[in-house]
Design an enzyme around this catalytic site. Sequence first.
Site: not given
Length: 338
Positions: A138-140, A163, A167, A294
């Site tokens: 993922t780009d995260e 998360y 990853k 948020d």
Amino acid sequence: MQAILVTGGAGFIGANFIPYFLESFPQYEIINLDKLTYAGNLDNLKECAAHPHYHFVQGDICDAILLEKLFLQHDIRGVFHFAAESHVDNSIAGPWPFVKTNIEGTFRLLEAARKHWMNGPGEVKPGYENARFHHISTDEVYGSLGETGYFLETTAYAPNSPYSASKASSDFLVRAYHHTYGMNVTTSNCSNNYGPKQHDEKLIPTIIRKALTGQPIPIYGDGKNVRDWLYVLDHCKGIVRVWQQGRAGETYNIGGRNERNNLQIVDTICTLLDQLRPAWNGKSYKSLVTFVKDRAGHDRRYAIDATKLETELGWHAEESFETGMKKTVQWYLENRHV
């Protein structure tokens, strides 16, 4: 006929990938290993159930004995590793499953592949020279961007949630197995996917579901968090391109070049729903938008530069955001009864 192991194939991206791969590459058989957690749904693969080249196995990627059995029984020559815990909110509430599945599970898979394909560091077994492990990430892992700039394959990792940290750890394990053992691996880091079969907890299905049931549509913060959006079938095609043609040990970013903030996402979806299934009260679905507190540690912007994949391997996203989103909304209207 060579056997390919797909992990997490009953999840969103895997369930789009498997039908595409079976149709496009009939010379392979697919073994789909999925634990069937809440995010896995075999109904997403109904069109594959009777396919002679498709086999489903329910199991955990952390089960080393099961993995060894599958590699031996089917003589696995390729891996597409989709299986992961992936919901950021869930990782904030309970990070342990993310550490176990995303880190330990990736390690167990790498070990199973290494033992089956290699005799030792730098020594591939005869006949397994083309066996490849492809890791979907993922780009995260790159963290958060400001208002300008893009994530490149060379961008330093800076994960901000349990998360994305899990990853990132799995990415590093894959990298290490190439540099230490000489194992044939590739990694792709993708932007936010959308399209058919996505789990209801994700943003776009949530917007559609809430709108159609007349419930408030929740938007975090000010709704200005930006993501690059990638249609899931474009992602699947990019993965195959990397697996077939990518250089061993390399990472390729897969992005749609479709930056949108959450307010733009909800506006697009509501406009489509207003056209395709108008609300009974005559109001626009946009009237249901509600701002909520948020998310903790909410990254402000992600944007991927996919130039490396485009120039080296000739992949390009085929769907614009508008065409992909229309296909997505139409699929949910036809397949999800709300």
